[in-house]
Design a protein around this motif. Structure first.
Motif, short mmCIF file in Angstrom:
data_model
loop_
_atom_site.label_atom_id
_atom_site.label_comp_id
_atom_site.label_asym_id
_atom_site.label_seq_id
_atom_site.Cartn_x
_atom_site.Cartn_y
_atom_site.Cartn_z
N VAL A 139 44.83 12.09 9.22
CA VAL A 139 44.44 11.11 10.24
C VAL A 139 44.30 11.83 11.57
N PRO A 140 43.07 12.01 12.09
CA PRO A 140 42.90 12.71 13.37
C PRO A 140 43.53 11.94 14.53
N VAL A 141 44.14 12.70 15.44
CA VAL A 141 44.70 12.13 16.67
C VAL A 141 44.18 12.99 17.81
N GLY A 142 43.01 12.66 18.33
CA GLY A 142 42.39 13.51 19.32
C GLY A 142 41.66 14.66 18.65
N PRO A 143 41.05 15.55 19.45
CA PRO A 143 40.19 16.59 18.90
C PRO A 143 40.92 17.76 18.25
N LEU A 144 42.23 17.92 18.50
CA LEU A 144 42.93 19.12 18.04
C LEU A 144 44.07 18.85 17.07
N ARG A 145 44.55 17.63 17.01
CA ARG A 145 45.77 17.37 16.25
C ARG A 145 45.58 16.18 15.34
N GLY A 146 46.41 16.10 14.31
CA GLY A 146 46.34 14.99 13.39
C GLY A 146 47.67 14.77 12.72
N VAL A 147 47.72 13.75 11.87
CA VAL A 147 48.91 13.46 11.07
C VAL A 147 48.50 13.54 9.61
N LEU A 148 49.20 14.36 8.84
CA LEU A 148 48.96 14.48 7.41
C LEU A 148 49.89 13.51 6.69
N THR A 159 40.13 1.23 3.00
CA THR A 159 40.76 0.23 3.86
C THR A 159 42.00 0.81 4.54
N GLU A 160 42.80 1.55 3.79
CA GLU A 160 44.00 2.15 4.38
C GLU A 160 43.63 3.20 5.42
N SER A 161 42.55 3.93 5.18
CA SER A 161 42.09 4.90 6.17
C SER A 161 41.69 4.20 7.47
N SER A 162 41.02 3.05 7.35
CA SER A 162 40.63 2.29 8.54
C SER A 162 41.85 1.75 9.27
N ARG A 163 42.85 1.30 8.51
CA ARG A 163 44.08 0.80 9.14
C ARG A 163 44.78 1.91 9.92
N ALA A 164 44.83 3.10 9.33
CA ALA A 164 45.48 4.22 10.01
C ALA A 164 44.74 4.58 11.29
N GLU A 165 43.42 4.61 11.23
CA GLU A 165 42.62 4.93 12.41
C GLU A 165 42.83 3.88 13.51
N ALA A 166 42.90 2.61 13.12
CA ALA A 166 43.10 1.55 14.10
C ALA A 166 44.46 1.67 14.77
N LEU A 167 45.49 2.03 14.00
CA LEU A 167 46.82 2.19 14.59
C LEU A 167 46.83 3.35 15.59
N ARG A 169 44.25 4.47 17.31
CA ARG A 169 43.47 4.08 18.49
C ARG A 169 44.25 3.13 19.39
N SER A 170 45.19 2.39 18.82
CA SER A 170 45.96 1.44 19.63
C SER A 170 46.88 2.14 20.62
N VAL A 171 47.22 3.41 20.36
CA VAL A 171 48.12 4.12 21.27
C VAL A 171 47.44 5.26 22.00
N MET A 172 46.16 5.49 21.72
CA MET A 172 45.44 6.54 22.43
C MET A 172 44.88 5.99 23.73
N PRO A 173 44.62 6.87 24.72
CA PRO A 173 44.05 6.39 25.98
C PRO A 173 42.71 5.72 25.76
N ALA A 174 42.42 4.76 26.62
CA ALA A 174 41.14 4.06 26.54
C ALA A 174 40.00 5.04 26.77
N THR A 175 38.89 4.80 26.09
CA THR A 175 37.74 5.69 26.22
C THR A 175 36.63 5.06 27.06
N GLY A 176 36.95 3.98 27.74
CA GLY A 176 35.95 3.31 28.55
C GLY A 176 35.66 4.06 29.84
N PRO A 177 34.88 3.47 30.72
CA PRO A 177 34.53 4.15 31.98
C PRO A 177 35.77 4.48 32.80
N VAL A 178 35.76 5.63 33.43
CA VAL A 178 36.85 6.03 34.31
C VAL A 178 36.42 5.78 35.75
N PRO A 179 37.38 5.72 36.67
CA PRO A 179 36.99 5.51 38.07
C PRO A 179 36.05 6.61 38.54
#
Length: 366
Positions: A139-148, A159-167, A169-179
């Protein structure tokens, strides 16, 4: 009655699921949980069933009823029975406070045997995933690290892969526009414009570095650097790595400082750094930058910001301590500062923002 988790492929036709449920009912099975998955083989249903006596006959009957896919059965536990959505939301709430416990949360979400941090370039982990097809998921967590994540009892589904990715993303920084153009104010009343760095800023940023003394550049980069390299500029402009802000006094076009908030390998943790031109030091520019970057870190959902410097950088250490950071010396030369974001905001970042709405005003939004 024993509790079993039974997974079987269901034929994609009317009555397919009803036939499986009928087999379970005929053998006294009591369904206490059901989830529907998709995978390369199609639709896979997973039942949590209370089964009287041995489960062998039930598995055999399901295999005859569903010849298109294998039937697996593993013992289940009472704690696994419940609403999957509720469980995922509770895990998300827990991770907001403790993002470094992501492997444990993924293991609980996926009912896995093990989950651990790994570098995405790790040959050992890649080999493990290849030798155990379907039972290991990276499960990738950012560009350099992941969880095996590993589970020997049954393969992971899409489906489980999608659930893991969603979890994740829930704790990663937002990727929307920055100031891109905000204003902060120093303690001495100086208005500073903060603007996200873009490639067109390259000439101005090179001139900023040339105007800085060798001591100032070394304090920022912990090494000697006579010129801002194209590679470093690309890092500054790469929003996948974080945010770099150019600081300009109101009414001036030339930047006099840079502030960085960069992602780290640890989810929920960012790294801050700043460079202030010598003639603009000592008038609150660095302090205003740290406060602004901490506010942005909070908006991204980060739990902590860190900074690395040397014991000789007394100005930065003073700023970090003033904002509430803990400071620890390593090896007698380097210093590691850690600033809990929520605590810093609650404390007013050094006591200057205790009134409601002060942080919005800090970013020029009030």
């Amino acid at each position: 009655m024993a509790l079993w988790r039974i997974r079987t492929a269901v034929e994609d036709r009317p009555g397919g699921l009803a036939g499986v449920v009928g087999v379970l009912a005929d053998r006294g099975g009591d369904i206490v949980g059901l989830s529907v998955h998709t995978d390369v083989s199609g639709v896979v249903d997973e039942f949590v069933v209370e089964v009287p006596g041995r489960h062998d006959d039930l598995v055999r009957a399901l295999s005859e009823r569903c010849p298109s896919g294998a039937v697996t059965a593993v013992p289940a536990h009472r704690r696994e029975v419940g609403d999957d959505v509720t469980r995922a939301l509770l895990l998300t709430a827990r991770l907001r406070a403790h993002p470094n416990r992501l492997p444990d949360a993924l293991a609980e979400l996926l009912l896995a045997d093990d989950a651990r941090w790994t570098n995405l370039t790790s040959a050992d982990d890649a080999g493990q995933a290849r030798t155990a097809p379907g039972t290991a998921m990276l499960v990738p967590v950012g560009p350099l690290r992941g969880v095996l994540v590993t589970r020997s009892s049954r393969p992971f589904t899409w489906t489980e892969s999608s659930r893991a990715e969603a979890l994740v993303r829930s704790v990663m920084p937002a990727t929307g526009p920055v100031p891109t153009d905000s204003v902060v104010h120093t303690s001495q009343g100086l208005d500073l414009s903060l603007r996200q760095v873009v490639e067109e800023d390259a000439p101005a940023l090179r001139e900023l570095h040339r105007r800085c003394s060798a001591e100032t550049v070394h304090a920022r980069y912990l090494t000697g650097m006579s010129e801002l390299s194209p590679r470093m500029l690309r890092v500054f402009c790469d929003t996948e790595r974080g945010l770099t802000l150019a600081v300009r006094p109101r009414g001036r076009e030339e930047p006099v400082a840079l502030g960085h908030l960069m992602y780290t390998l640890d989810p929920g943790v960012g790294e801050i750094a700043f460079l202030v031109e010598d003639v603009w030091q000592g008038i609150g520019v660095g302090t205003a930058l740290v406060r602004a970057l901490t506010v942005i870190a909070a908006e991204w959902g980060l739990a902590e910001v860190r900074a690395e410097t040397t014991v000789a950088n007394a100005a930065m250490l003073r700023i970090m301590r003033r904002c509430g950071a803990s400071v620890r010396t390593r090896g007698g030369t380097y210093v590691h500062a850690r600033l809990p974001v929520a605590e810093a905001l609650q404390a007013g970042l050094g006591g200057r923002a205790r009134r409601g709405g002060e942080f919005a005003r800090l970013m020029g939004q009030g």
